[in-house]
Enzyme design. Structure first.
Site, mmCIF file in Angstrom:
data_model
loop_
_atom_site.group_PDB
_atom_site.id
_atom_site.type_symbol
_atom_site.label_atom_id
_atom_site.label_comp_id
_atom_site.label_asym_id
_atom_site.label_seq_id
_atom_site.Cartn_x
_atom_site.Cartn_y
_atom_site.Cartn_z
ATOM 1 N N ASP B 9 54.400 37.574 46.869
ATOM 2 C CA ASP B 9 53.141 38.969 46.982
ATOM 3 C C ASP B 9 52.380 37.266 46.411
ATOM 4 O OD1 ASP B 9 50.823 40.209 47.219
ATOM 5 O OD2 ASP B 9 51.644 41.579 45.210
ATOM 6 N N LYS B 70 42.240 33.763 50.350
ATOM 7 C CA LYS B 70 43.223 34.848 51.181
ATOM 8 C C LYS B 70 41.789 35.382 52.215
ATOM 9 C CE LYS B 70 46.624 38.226 51.108
ATOM 10 N NZ LYS B 70 47.180 39.809 50.665
ATOM 11 N N GLU B 147 52.660 44.209 52.896
ATOM 12 C CA GLU B 147 52.526 44.430 51.912
ATOM 13 C C GLU B 147 52.897 46.697 51.020
ATOM 14 O OE1 GLU B 147 49.359 42.695 50.727
ATOM 15 O OE2 GLU B 147 49.411 40.999 51.128
ATOM 16 N N ASP B 169 46.714 51.160 49.893
ATOM 17 C CA ASP B 169 47.191 49.472 49.261
ATOM 18 C C ASP B 169 45.524 48.749 48.840
ATOM 19 O OD1 ASP B 169 47.691 47.131 48.536
ATOM 20 O OD2 ASP B 169 49.118 46.654 49.821
#
Lengths: 115, 585
Positions: B9, B70, B147, B169
């Site tokens: 992850d 990211k 994810e 999420d």
């Protein structure tokens, strides 16, 4: 010419199968043929499911049963039959994506019930 | 035996790595920490540092520390780290390489393959960049999975009852919502939606602005000019946010933040949860709108949802639970670990690919519509850039769709094809992701048929091909240009650049091990093993001659390791070191 399977054959269900039976058949086929293993096989299972998953799609399938030919073959055939007169992109795509809308089905069903 | 595949992850704020062993998922800890902060930095002596160390030094040396990389993935940009320019892929690769090493240490073997998770709403360019980061780190990315979907994989899929689940999420930088049907061992994603630039970082920014405004009005000082003070404010804001998850108030104190006109500037202010919730309300509204979109995409209503799963650290914000409770009438599920379920899901997917685990199957969808532009009608008028969707949002992956188009002029020699991502009927309002030209068409009347095929693979990466029907003239492209337009030119160059940085890191790891000496393994043996791993990582990029030389030395080392012959290690160790040094310089 190779033997072309109908969605019913691909999913191993009777043409009289209910929505729930078709869904279960689809899930068990997917379980045994996950997308990771054989992408083409998975796609054919999924396409078969989409083609007959509910009443609307089944009527549509029954009305426009073209043996599950690949898109390429369909295009070639469409081209062959219309070669004389030129065809617009819109007409061609309409030709390839003939379908019926909800109201047509509702009308058709209510009419058959009355008879 | 199959190669080991690890699950990663790669998060905006935190990253984790896990593996499935004998049917059980283990989140691999580095020391006693399972969570690696996604920070990269250079320390005083120019060594690369990753994780907790980098996060700690961020306060002191923000100019040589990078966080939240990211958020820049898939953008054609560079970040500055101690006066060197790096692409976002390279910085992410450093984090990945560190995770790879953590896994190798735990598994006591080299690891070359990984499943990496990405936000469901990540675009094609962002996915490509993630895959490239993996390559640079020496990891073949066997699959990228979404994810929220990864989170559901930790779930028991073989329950008797069919279940429809909503996954909310909210991470450090991205937001995803997916609606999933779990039935007969098949996890079917029905729809996904999200926002690539919405997360806990934005909540921090709101608090930061509040603190800066306060300092501006109290001391008439613009703290934005002071990078160290800003780093402290960043840190204080993040801490305050976490405290507000449990407490109704937080006191924020930062003394001697900086000097302004000869006087010390202290920050001291109280922030209430109520005010904080007001600050982030607009963001939460956006997430709830996305929930609506996902529900519509799945053709479900709130009454159809059996369970809600919360994923990502930012979902600890109490008002999120409240908003979902108001909307759905029940509380989100508490069993799933919001921080670790994504990495665990990645490891489970890795095991599925490896054939270790076969009791569940994942069927995922694309959150985007892909199409092209053509001459057509827009709002009743002829318009040259009418959007023609080809693969529709929420189509099951893999997906392959073909559409026919025709030329509009006699003797047209070429067609320019542009591929867009988006929903707007005006193609120009969508995101352009590729364009290419099919040249050398035959001399035909207008109406020459060109078919366009779009293929979206299981990773959500797009391949496009066009064909002139009468001649079979073909042209195909993979949308694969994320890295081609950055300075260092290629993945290979980047790989060497990042490996070189790690040469230094390896040495520091070795120092650490030496001082700890908690177990009975000789430090020399560990050093030898580390060097073997490093050497094997180079195999892919070197000549077969060098490779053979290295293999002989590695064999010699392994023999010595087996019999714990420490003195025998010395000679092959230094020779191997020399070769690596020579190869890397």
């Amino acid at each position: 010419m190779n033997i072309i399977k109908t969605p019913y054959q691909i999913l191993d269900v009777q043409p009289s199968a209910t929505d729930a039976e078709i869904k279960q058949a689809y899930l068990s086929k997917v379980k045994n043929n996950p997308p990771d293993r054989d992408q083409l096989l998975f796609q054919s299972i999924h396409d078969a499911y989409i083609a007959i998953k509910d009443l609307k799609s089944r009527i549509s399938y029954d009305l426009f049963t073209v043996p599950s030919m690949s898109f390429d073959e369909l295009v070639d055939q469409a081209l062959k039959t219309t070669q004389q007169n030129t065809i617009s992109a819109r007409q061609l795509n309409t030709l390839l994506q003939l379908s019926i809308d909800d109201s047509t089905i509702q009308n058709a069903i209510s009419r058959t019930k009355k008879q | 035996m199959n190669d080991i595949i690890i699950g990663i992850d790669l998060g905006t704020s935190n990253s984790e790595v896990s593996v499935v062993e004998q049917g059980k998922v283990t989140v691999i800890a580095d020391g006693d920490k399972k969570i690696l902060p996604s920070y990269v930095g250079l320390d005083d002596s120019g060594n690369i540092i990753v994780g907790e160390l980098a996060k700690n030094q961020y306060l002191l040396y923000p100019e040589r520390t990078i966080k939240s990389i990211k958020r820049l993935m898939g953008k054609n940009t560079q970040v500055n780290l101690a006066d060197q320019q790096y692409s976002p892929q390279e910085i992410s690769a450093i984090i990945l390489k560190h995770l790879k090493q953590i896994a190798e240490k735990y598994l006591e073997q080299t690891v070359n393959k990984a499943v990496i998770t990405v936000p469901a709403y990540f675009s094609d360019a962002q996915r490509q960049a993630t895959r490239e980061a993996g390559e640079i780190a020496g990891l073949e990315v066997v699959r990228m999975i979404n994810e929220p979907t990864a989170a559901v994989l930790t779930y028991d899929a073989n329950q008797q009852q069919k279940k429809q689940v909503l996954i909310y999420d909210l991470g450090g930088g991205t937001f995803d919502v997916s609606v999933v049907n779990i039935e007969s061992g098949v996890i079917e994603v029905l729809s996904s939606h999200g926002d690539n630039h919405l997360g806990g970082d934005d909540f921090d920014q709101k608090i930061i602005s509040y603190l800066l405004d306060h300092l501006q009005s109290t001391y008439a000082v613009d703290v934005r000019q002071h990078s160290k003070a800003m780093a402290r404010i960043n840190h204080a804001a993040e801490k305050a946010k976490l405290i507000l998850s449990d407490q109704p108030y937080v006191q924020i104190d930062e003394e001697y933040l900086l000097e302004h006109e000869g006087a010390a500037v202290h920050l001291s202010i109280e922030l209430s949860r109520a005010l904080y919730e007001e600050m982030i309300e607009d963001y939460l509204n956006l997430t709830m709108d996305a929930v609506d979109t996902a529900m519509k995409g799945a053709k479900l209503t709130v009454a159809d949802i059996d369970e809600i799963i919360l994923v990502g650290g930012s979902t600890r914000t109490p008002c999120i639970r409240q908003r979902l409770l108001n909307e759905f009438g029940f509380e989100p599920h508490g069993e799933v670990d919001a921080d670790l379920c994504v990495t665990m899901g990645a490891a489970i997917q890795a095991a599925i690919i490896n054939g270790q685990q076969v009791d569940k199957v994942l069927v995922d969808v694309t959150p985007y519509t892909y199409g092209t532009s053509a001459i057509g009608l827009l709002r009743g008028e002829s318009y040259p850039f009418t959007y023609e969707p080809i693969i529709h949002k929420n189509s099951v992956l893999p997906s392959r769709k073909t559409e026919a188009f025709v030329t509009n002029q006699d003797g047209q020699e070429f067609v320019d094809i542009t591929i867009y991502q988006g929903e707007d009927p005006d193609a120009l309002n969508n995101v352009k992701i590729a364009e290419f030209r099919v040249e050398g068409l035959s001399d035909a009347k207008a109406g020459n048929v060109i078919t366009l095929t779009l293929e979206l693979d299981l990773n959500g990466i797009l391949q496009v091909s066009a064909e002139e029907r009468i001649t079979g003239l073909r042209k195909s492209i993979t949308i694969n240009n994320a890295l081609s337009n950055f300075e260092s030119g290629s993945v290979k160059v980047a790989t060497q650049r990042i490996s070189a940085l790690f040469g230094k890191l390896d040495a520091s790891l070795y120092e650490q091990d030496k001082t700890q000496e908690s177990n009975n393994i000789h430090p020399e043996i560990e050093a030898a093993q580390a060097l073997i791993t490093k050497a094997e990582n180079l195999f892919a990029t070197i000549s077969s001659e060098d490779k053979e030389d290295m293999q002989v030395l590695i064999e010699a080392l392994k023999t010595c390791i087996d019999v714990e012959d420490i003195t025998g290690l010395e000679k092959p160790l230094s020779e191997l070191n020399d070769i690596i040094y020579y190869l890397e310089s």
